[in-house]
Write a protein that holds these residues in place. Structure first.
Motif, PDB file in Angstrom:
ATOM      1  N   UNK A   1       0.778  -1.069   0.037  1.00 51.52           N
ATOM      2  CA  UNK A   1       0.070  -0.108   0.099  1.00 51.52           C
ATOM      3  C   UNK A   1       0.920   1.359   0.015  1.00 51.52           C
ATOM      4  N   UNK A   2       1.898   1.201   0.790  1.00 54.55           N
ATOM      5  CA  UNK A   2       2.935   2.413   0.737  1.00 54.55           C
ATOM      6  C   UNK A   2       3.760   2.522  -0.973  1.00 54.55           C
ATOM      7  N   UNK A   3       4.054   1.512  -1.408  1.00 50.28           N
ATOM      8  CA  UNK A   3       4.231   1.849  -2.725  1.00 50.28           C
ATOM      9  C   UNK A   3       3.271   2.304  -3.666  1.00 50.28           C
ATOM     10  N   UNK A   4       1.968   1.706  -3.396  1.00 50.78           N
ATOM     11  CA  UNK A   4       0.887   2.474  -4.396  1.00 50.78           C
ATOM     12  C   UNK A   4       0.655   3.971  -3.967  1.00 50.78           C
ATOM     13  N   UNK A   5       0.676   4.197  -2.693  1.00 46.80           N
ATOM     14  CA  UNK A   5       0.607   5.298  -2.064  1.00 46.80           C
ATOM     15  C   UNK A   5       1.652   6.457  -2.827  1.00 46.80           C
ATOM     16  N   UNK A   6       2.905   5.883  -2.790  1.00 48.77           N
ATOM     17  CA  UNK A   6       3.880   6.591  -3.595  1.00 48.77           C
ATOM     18  C   UNK A   6       3.657   7.069  -4.932  1.00 48.77           C
ATOM     19  N   UNK A   7       3.339   5.874  -5.597  1.00 47.26           N
ATOM     20  CA  UNK A   7       2.908   6.128  -7.151  1.00 47.26           C
ATOM     21  C   UNK A   7       1.686   7.153  -7.253  1.00 47.26           C
ATOM     22  N   UNK A   8       0.806   7.003  -6.526  1.00 47.67           N
ATOM     23  CA  UNK A   8      -0.437   8.042  -6.814  1.00 47.67           C
ATOM     24  C   UNK A   8       0.204   9.479  -6.288  1.00 47.67           C
ATOM     25  N   UNK A   9       0.991   9.611  -5.380  1.00 44.92           N
ATOM     26  CA  UNK A   9       1.633  10.917  -5.010  1.00 44.92           C
ATOM     27  C   UNK A   9       2.612  11.538  -6.409  1.00 44.92           C
ATOM     28  N   UNK A  10       3.098  10.344  -6.725  1.00 35.56           N
ATOM     29  CA  UNK A  10       3.990  11.062  -7.924  1.00 35.56           C
ATOM     30  C   UNK A  10       3.103  11.360  -8.949  1.00 35.56           C
ATOM     31  N   UNK A  11       1.926  10.665  -9.115  1.00 36.95           N
ATOM     32  CA  UNK A  11       0.852  11.099 -10.302  1.00 36.95           C
ATOM     33  C   UNK A  11       0.548  12.392 -10.122  1.00 36.95           C
ATOM     34  N   UNK A  12       0.111  12.725  -8.827  1.00 39.20           N
ATOM     35  CA  UNK A  12      -0.543  13.928  -8.427  1.00 39.20           C
ATOM     36  C   UNK A  12       0.423  15.039  -8.412  1.00 39.20           C
ATOM     37  N   UNK A  13       1.892  14.798  -8.282  1.00 38.70           N
ATOM     38  CA  UNK A  13       2.624  15.780  -8.279  1.00 38.70           C
ATOM     39  C   UNK A  13       2.961  16.349  -9.935  1.00 38.70           C
ATOM     40  N   UNK A  14       2.822  15.263 -10.739  1.00 39.97           N
ATOM     41  CA  UNK A  14       2.997  15.326 -11.963  1.00 39.97           C
ATOM     42  C   UNK A  14       1.698  16.338 -12.663  1.00 39.97           C
ATOM     43  N   UNK A  15       0.696  15.824 -12.268  1.00 35.79           N
ATOM     44  CA  UNK A  15      -0.590  16.487 -12.780  1.00 35.79           C
ATOM     45  C   UNK A  15      -1.610  16.853 -11.535  1.00 35.79           C
ATOM     46  N   UNK A  16      -1.192  17.881 -10.915  1.00 35.76           N
ATOM     47  CA  UNK A  16      -1.750  18.302  -9.839  1.00 35.76           C
ATOM     48  C   UNK A  16      -3.287  18.736  -9.762  1.00 35.76           C
ATOM     49  N   UNK A  17      -3.794  18.824 -11.126  1.00 35.87           N
ATOM     50  CA  UNK A  17      -5.306  19.000 -11.215  1.00 35.87           C
ATOM     51  C   UNK A  17      -6.044  17.817 -11.568  1.00 35.87           C
ATOM     52  N   UNK A  18      -5.285  16.808 -11.696  1.00 41.89           N
ATOM     53  CA  UNK A  18      -5.903  15.576 -11.883  1.00 41.89           C
ATOM     54  C   UNK A  18      -6.621  15.117 -10.461  1.00 41.89           C
TER      55      UNK A  18
ATOM     56  N   UNK B   1      -8.815  12.654  -9.877  1.00 45.89           N
ATOM     57  CA  UNK B   1      -8.724  11.141  -9.639  1.00 45.89           C
ATOM     58  C   UNK B   1      -7.495  10.515  -8.790  1.00 45.89           C
ATOM     59  N   UNK B   2      -6.294  11.286  -9.161  1.00 42.53           N
ATOM     60  CA  UNK B   2      -4.993  10.823  -8.314  1.00 42.53           C
ATOM     61  C   UNK B   2      -5.224  11.229  -6.755  1.00 42.53           C
ATOM     62  N   UNK B   3      -5.723  12.370  -6.603  1.00 40.63           N
ATOM     63  CA  UNK B   3      -5.706  12.587  -5.165  1.00 40.63           C
ATOM     64  C   UNK B   3      -7.040  11.645  -4.314  1.00 40.63           C
ATOM     65  N   UNK B   4      -7.997  11.338  -5.317  1.00 42.13           N
ATOM     66  CA  UNK B   4      -8.805  10.631  -4.664  1.00 42.13           C
ATOM     67  C   UNK B   4      -8.282   9.334  -4.566  1.00 42.13           C
ATOM     68  N   UNK B   5      -7.666   8.687  -5.251  1.00 42.49           N
ATOM     69  CA  UNK B   5      -6.959   7.538  -5.124  1.00 42.49           C
ATOM     70  C   UNK B   5      -5.970   7.594  -4.019  1.00 42.49           C
ATOM     71  N   UNK B   6      -5.386   8.582  -3.654  1.00 41.03           N
ATOM     72  CA  UNK B   6      -4.569   8.871  -2.514  1.00 41.03           C
ATOM     73  C   UNK B   6      -5.459   8.340  -1.382  1.00 41.03           C
ATOM     74  N   UNK B   7      -6.435   9.305  -1.319  1.00 40.92           N
ATOM     75  CA  UNK B   7      -7.390   9.058  -0.326  1.00 40.92           C
ATOM     76  C   UNK B   7      -7.949   7.648   0.209  1.00 40.92           C
ATOM     77  N   UNK B   8      -8.125   7.000  -1.103  1.00 44.76           N
ATOM     78  CA  UNK B   8      -8.342   5.357  -0.842  1.00 44.76           C
ATOM     79  C   UNK B   8      -7.343   4.525  -0.034  1.00 44.76           C
TER      80      UNK B   8
END
Length: 100
Positions: free
Chosen positions: A5-22, A24-31
């Protein structure tokens, strides 16, 4: 499980950093953070997702998840204000998409 889960979180955090207006990335971080037990982190990520542009069907899921996380946190802390916020989130989810 926690490590994955920590690995998955890190990937979503990277996605959100790359596309901060996306949103769904933030939603998935929340999940993921909810699954990890990081309710404060989940609430922060879900709040961010709700502030970003997204289609209305998505907002229903966002409000539903945010409401559930706030209710879970309220149950642990016996925080009546947080219970109210959680229930308002669940109500907004139904209002946004009654069929959800």
């Amino acid at each position: 499980k926690e490590g994955r889960l920590g690995e998955v979180e890190a990937l979503y955090v990277q996605m959100a950093a790359h596309r901060p207006q996306h949103a769904d990335s933030h939603f998935n971080i929340g999940l993921v953070r909810t699954s990890m037990g990081d309710l404060d982190g989940a609430i922060a990520a879900l709040d961010t997702a709700l502030r970003l542009p997204a289609g209305m069907p998505h907002h229903s899921f966002y409000y539903q998840q945010l409401g559930m996380v706030k209710c879970k946190k309220a149950e642990r802390s016996n925080d009546h204000v947080l219970w109210d916020e959680g229930l308002r989130g669940l109500t907004r989810a139904v209002q946004a998409d009654p069929l959800n």
